[in-house]
Design an enzyme around this catalytic site. Structure first.
Site, PDB file in Angstrom:
ATOM      1  N   ASN A  91     -59.089  73.132  74.250  1.00 18.96           N
ATOM      2  CA  ASN A  91     -58.223  73.764  74.810  1.00 18.96           C
ATOM      3  C   ASN A  91     -57.242  72.207  74.605  1.00 18.96           C
ATOM      4  OD1 ASN A  91     -55.117  74.560  75.576  1.00 18.96           O
ATOM      5  ND2 ASN A  91     -55.687  75.686  77.330  1.00 18.96           N
ATOM      6  N   ARG A 151     -48.382  75.988  87.272  1.00 18.19           N
ATOM      7  CA  ARG A 151     -47.644  75.826  86.027  1.00 18.19           C
ATOM      8  C   ARG A 151     -47.250  77.302  85.695  1.00 18.19           C
ATOM      9  NH1 ARG A 151     -50.159  73.617  81.267  1.00 18.19           N
ATOM     10  NH2 ARG A 151     -48.563  73.270  80.036  1.00 18.19           N
ATOM     11  N   TYR A 170     -49.522  81.307  82.131  1.00 12.40           N
ATOM     12  CA  TYR A 170     -50.860  80.324  82.694  1.00 12.40           C
ATOM     13  C   TYR A 170     -51.908  81.291  83.409  1.00 12.40           C
ATOM     14  CZ  TYR A 170     -49.191  77.366  79.203  1.00 12.40           C
ATOM     15  OH  TYR A 170     -47.837  76.736  78.454  1.00 12.40           O
ATOM     16  N   HIS A 199     -56.131  79.114  73.580  1.00 10.27           N
ATOM     17  CA  HIS A 199     -55.548  79.222  75.297  1.00 10.27           C
ATOM     18  C   HIS A 199     -54.837  80.088  76.195  1.00 10.27           C
ATOM     19  CE1 HIS A 199     -53.938  75.596  72.073  1.00 10.27           C
ATOM     20  NE2 HIS A 199     -53.900  76.972  70.923  1.00 10.27           N
ATOM     21  N   PRO A 202     -53.780  68.058  78.724  1.00  9.74           N
ATOM     22  CA  PRO A 202     -52.672  67.880  79.262  1.00  9.74           C
ATOM     23  C   PRO A 202     -52.811  69.297  80.253  1.00  9.74           C
ATOM     24  CG  PRO A 202     -51.880  67.375  77.143  1.00  9.74           C
ATOM     25  CD  PRO A 202     -53.081  67.436  77.129  1.00  9.74           C
ATOM     26  N   ASN A 203     -52.024  68.781  81.642  1.00  9.64           N
ATOM     27  CA  ASN A 203     -51.730  69.354  82.392  1.00  9.64           C
ATOM     28  C   ASN A 203     -52.322  70.720  82.928  1.00  9.64           C
ATOM     29  OD1 ASN A 203     -49.205  68.246  82.455  1.00  9.64           O
ATOM     30  ND2 ASN A 203     -48.587  68.821  80.922  1.00  9.64           N
ATOM     31  N   ALA A 242     -50.966  70.802  75.602  1.00 12.30           N
ATOM     32  CA  ALA A 242     -49.738  70.497  74.233  1.00 12.30           C
ATOM     33  C   ALA A 242     -49.959  69.509  72.857  1.00 12.30           C
ATOM     34  CB  ALA A 242     -48.162  69.490  75.083  1.00 12.30           C
ATOM     35  N   GLU A 271     -61.127  77.354  69.572  1.00 11.30           N
ATOM     36  CA  GLU A 271     -59.643  76.481  69.499  1.00 11.30           C
ATOM     37  C   GLU A 271     -59.564  78.781  71.043  1.00 11.30           C
ATOM     38  OE1 GLU A 271     -56.629  77.488  67.277  1.00 11.30           O
ATOM     39  OE2 GLU A 271     -55.096  76.725  68.237  1.00 11.30           O
ATOM     40  N   ARG A 328     -44.975  82.429  70.845  1.00  9.10           N
ATOM     41  CA  ARG A 328     -43.798  81.952  72.386  1.00  9.10           C
ATOM     42  C   ARG A 328     -42.166  80.732  71.013  1.00  9.10           C
ATOM     43  NH1 ARG A 328     -47.611  78.764  76.709  1.00  9.10           N
ATOM     44  NH2 ARG A 328     -45.292  78.378  77.406  1.00  9.10           N
TER      45      ARG A 328
HETATM   46  C1  DQA Z   1     -52.116  76.284  76.289  1.00 12.09           C
HETATM   47  C2  DQA Z   1     -49.975  76.627  75.536  1.00 12.09           C
HETATM   48  C3  DQA Z   1     -49.646  75.560  75.021  1.00 12.09           C
HETATM   49  O1  DQA Z   1     -48.469  75.067  74.293  1.00 12.09           O
HETATM   50  C4  DQA Z   1     -48.686  74.744  76.191  1.00 12.09           C
HETATM   51  O2  DQA Z   1     -49.038  73.292  76.172  1.00 12.09           O
HETATM   52  C5  DQA Z   1     -49.900  74.515  76.936  1.00 12.09           C
HETATM   53  C6  DQA Z   1     -51.053  75.621  77.606  1.00 12.09           C
HETATM   54  C7  DQA Z   1     -52.398  77.149  76.430  1.00 12.09           C
HETATM   55  O3  DQA Z   1     -53.292  77.441  76.913  1.00 12.09           O
HETATM   56  O4  DQA Z   1     -51.580  78.333  76.380  1.00 12.09           O
HETATM   57  O5  DQA Z   1     -50.035  73.409  78.269  1.00 12.09           O
HETATM   58  O6  DQA Z   1     -52.701  75.459  75.440  1.00 12.09           O
END
Ligand code: DQA
Length: 140
Positions: free
Chosen positions: A72, A18, A23, A98, A10-11, A75, A96, A105
Site C-alpha cells: 500500500n 486518520r 480508513y 488500499h 506514509p501515514n 500517497a 497493490e 475519491r
Molecule cells: C490509501 C489511499 C491514498 O490515496 C492515501 O494517500 C493513503 C491511503 C488507502 O489505503 O486508502 O494514505 O493508500
C-alpha cells in the site's frame, strides 16, 4: 516457507487517527496481526512501514528474492515513479492494496503510477483489502 514482504507507505503508521470514513478504526498493528493469522502457517510475512519514498525503494531493491510483495504505497501511489520503477524490477507477484476506494475519491487519487506494474489491486474494503491480497496469494 514462502516469504511475503508487506510494505505500508506514509501515514499508515497513524491508522486509528486518520479519517475513519476512509480508513476505518483499526491500527496498523491490528491489521498486521490479522494478515499474520490469515497467512499462517505456510507464509512468512515481513512488515515494513516507511514515510520515506527512498526507504521504500531501497527496501524493494533489497527484497528481490522474496516470493511476493503486498504494497500500500499510500500517497506515493499518486506521485512516485521511483517506487513504480523499483516494483517493475521485482520478478514475482506484486499486489497493490488500499483501505479506501482510491478510484472513487478526489481526482488526484485517480492518478496511479503503481497499478499497471502490479498483478492485481484490492481496494475499498478497509483491512479486508489486505486479507483479500493474502487469499489471492494462496490461490495463485
Ligand atoms: C490509501 C489511499 C491514498 O490515496 C492515501 O494517500 C493513503 C491511503 C488507502 O489505503 O486508502 O494514505 O493508500
Amino acid at each position: 516457507m514462502k516469504k511475503i514482504l508487506v510494505i505500508h507507505g506514509p501515514n499508515l503508521n497513524l491508522l486509528g487517527l486518520r479519517p475513519k470514513e476512509h480508513y476505518g478504526t483499526m491500527t496498523l498493528a491490528e491489521i498486521n496481526r490479522q494478515m499474520q493469522i490469515h497467512a499462517a502457517p505456510s507464509w512468512e510475512l515481513e512488515f515494513f512501514q516507511s514515510n520515506s519514498e527512498g526507504e521504500i525503494v531501497t527496501k524493494i531493491q533489497q527484497s528481490l528474492s522474496a516470493d511476493a510483495i503486498i504494497i500500500n504505497p499510500a500517497a506515493y501511489t499518486h506521485t512516485s515513479v521511483a517506487i513504480r520503477d523499483a516494483l517493475e524490477i521485482f520478478p514475482k507477484t506484486k499486489i497493490e492494496v488500499h483501505l479506501s476506494n482510491v478510484d472513487q475519491r478526489e481526482d488526484f487519487r485517480r492518478i496511479n503510477y503503481i497499478r499497471d506494474v502490479c498483478d492485481v489491486c484490492f481496494s475499498g474494503k478497509l483491512a479486508e483489502s489486505y486479507l483479500d491480497a493474502i487469499e489471492y496469494l494462496k490461490k495463485n
